[in-house]
Design an enzyme around this catalytic site. Structure first.
Site, PDB file in Angstrom:
ATOM      1  N   CYS A   9     -24.828  21.194 -19.027  1.00 57.25           N
ATOM      2  CA  CYS A   9     -25.138  21.816 -17.736  1.00 57.25           C
ATOM      3  C   CYS A   9     -25.178  20.746 -16.631  1.00 57.25           C
ATOM      4  CB  CYS A   9     -26.422  22.625 -17.848  1.00 57.25           C
ATOM      5  SG  CYS A   9     -26.630  23.810 -16.501  1.00 57.25           S
TER       6      CYS A   9
ATOM      7  N   GLU B  84     -27.114  25.339 -26.817  1.00 58.52           N
ATOM      8  CA  GLU B  84     -28.347  25.610 -27.579  1.00 58.52           C
ATOM      9  C   GLU B  84     -28.889  27.002 -27.321  1.00 58.52           C
ATOM     10  OE1 GLU B  84     -28.106  23.926 -24.826  1.00 58.52           O
ATOM     11  OE2 GLU B  84     -29.954  23.979 -23.641  1.00 58.52           O
TER      12      GLU B  84
ATOM     13  N   HIS C 151     -24.954  26.401 -21.856  1.00 60.56           N
ATOM     14  CA  HIS C 151     -25.991  25.875 -22.745  1.00 60.56           C
ATOM     15  C   HIS C 151     -25.650  26.203 -24.200  1.00 60.56           C
ATOM     16  CE1 HIS C 151     -29.048  24.466 -19.884  1.00 60.56           C
ATOM     17  NE2 HIS C 151     -28.441  25.316 -19.070  1.00 60.56           N
TER      18      HIS C 151
END
Lengths: 201, 254
Positions: free
Chosen positions: A79, A183, A181
């Protein structure tokens, strides 16, 4: 050991949990020695470009990151972390980035809602081990108001469409960026982190 | 293409998920982590957790819930209830939440939205608005769990919220909450037309068609619901299949 640079605000716990699930050792750190000894570095990031680059400056980590990058160590920016790898950002001003990848960062077009928030599809721009087991049009989770706007075509690995083309995965040799993202992107995101993990093992 | 989001909402009281109707008649539903995992596997795009007790002594129980959820799921989630200060926001994000949802505290102190957006970024600051109709096409903002009318115009407050730096707005229609007769399309559309940040519609979901309506006619970017998911009246994969067949872009492969 992957060094996750812990330079301020934001949710980095989720990133650590994801790496743990993939059995990739990581630590949160701002310690130069730890960063130099790590096998790879992740630069996470949420918040403003200016605050982030200033925080890295105050921690005296800018040169450390640049040196590790030129030594060939794998670096992943997520990001804002990816945006910091570029030369400049025009987020509320004109700020110098880490300059590891050529290009700059500008606000997303006003013709669409900003922030670009939610699940969007990836269009692959090249064959790349980072995309191993990642289908064309796989969904990943984006949250950002600024995006890389000028770049070298050969660095673009995958992109999304939002008010124009948004570079989503970029790579310049050992420097890798993901605008979304991983994750937070379900199984697809975990696979992308695993692909990064394979590069460093 | 950017997908429309389906967002299950979990009200948490003393570490358990509960469900009420018009903010009353609270009933126990499930363990928050188990339910979060279930929704993640079913293809939920995002989750919302509200700490509905939000008293100081329960704060740490709730932060443990946040951390346990973050460890188990790899989709974004936001957290609301009792968030009043920059320190509350910082603790919640550090526990593993991606966004914080601010409601009453923003009415009392609008600067909180601005400070939070500057410090943590707009993307993690959600303005949650509880609105109730006072006359045709006029809605006012209620606080304290729907008990107190602030007499602030809901649409004006949404516009102000965007200006202050909120990255997203959740609009809870109190009149229809828990009734399962459909979202408040007029309210949702009125706000969606006035702001350029994503809108999450909340309150009134009962059927799959209700979701389609609010995402199309209501102009919402995401639709939030609780009991239809908690009591398995609607399965998320079925809902997404229905929405896709209605030409709404949704994420189906997880």
């Amino acid at each position: 050991m992957i060094a996750i640079i812990d330079y301020g605000a934001g949710n980095i716990k989720s990133l650590q949990f994801a790496l743990t699930k993939l059995e990739l050792d990581s630590c949160l750190t701002t310690d130069k020695q730890t960063i130099e000894n790590a096998t790879a570095i992740i630069l996470p990031g949420v918040g403003a470009f200016k605050d982030a680059i200033e925080a890295l400056g105050e921690l005296d980590l800018i040169r450390t990151i640049q040196q590790e990058a030129s030594s060939g160590k794998p670096l992943l920016g997520i990001c804002l972390g990816m945006q910091l790898f570029y030369e400049r950002s025009y987020e509320d001003g004109d700020w110098q980035g880490l300059g590891l990848i050529q290009g700059d960062v500008k606000r997303i077009a006003e013709s669409v809602k900003v922030p670009h928030m939610g699940w969007n599809t990836l269009s692959h721009r090249q064959k790349n081990p980072l995309l191993s087991n990642i289908k064309e049009n796989a969904y990943v989770y984006f949250v950002h108001s600024y995006a890389v706007s000028s770049y070298q075509k050969e660095d673009l690995v995958s992109s999304a469409d939002y008010g124009g083309m948004v570079p989503a995965v970029v790579q310049k040799e050992n420097i890798i960026g993901m605008q979304f993202h991983p994750e937070k992107s379900g199984e697809v995101g975990l696979q992308l982190l695993q692909n990064f993990g394979e590069m460093i093992s | 293409m950017l997908a429309k989001r389906i967002v299950p909402c979990l009200d948490v009281d003393k570490g358990r998920v509960v469900k009420g109707r018009k903010f009353q008649n609270i009933q126990d539903v499930d363990d928050p982590v188990d339910l979060a995992k279930k929704y993640n596997q079913a293809g939920a795009d995002e989750l919302v957790f509200y700490d509905i007790t939000a008293s100081n002594e329960n704060r740490n129980i709730f932060l443990d819930v946040v951390e346990n959820v973050a460890a188990e799921i790899a989709i974004p989630f936001s957290v609301g209830g009792g968030i009043r200060t920059i320190t509350d926001i910082h603790q919640t994000l550090r526990a593993g939440a991606d966004k914080v949802s601010i409601n009453s505290a923003a009415i009392k102190n609008p600067q909180l939205i601005k400070d939070a957006a500057l410090k943590f970024g707009s993307q993690c600051v959600v303005l949650s608005i509880d609105a109730k109709a006072v006359s045709e096409n006029t809605w006012q903002v209620y606080i304290n769990g729907g008990r107190t009318n602030t007499e602030i115009d809901a649409i004006g407050w949404a516009i102000k919220g965007e200006q202050l730096g909120a990255g997203e707005i959740v609009i809870n229609a109190i009149d229809v909450d828990g009734e399962k007769n459909g979202y408040n399309l007029e309210l949702t559309r009125a706000i969606a037309d006035k702001v350029n940040i994503p809108i999450i519609a909340s309150g009134g979901a009962g059927t799959k068609e209700h979701f389609a309506n609010v995402l199309q006619k209501g102009g919402a970017d995401a639709a939030l619901a609780a009991s239809v998911f908690h009591y398995s009246e609607i399965q998320i994969p079925d809902l997404k299949e229905y929405l896709a067949a209605s030409n709404i872009i949704v994420r189906r492969e997880i």
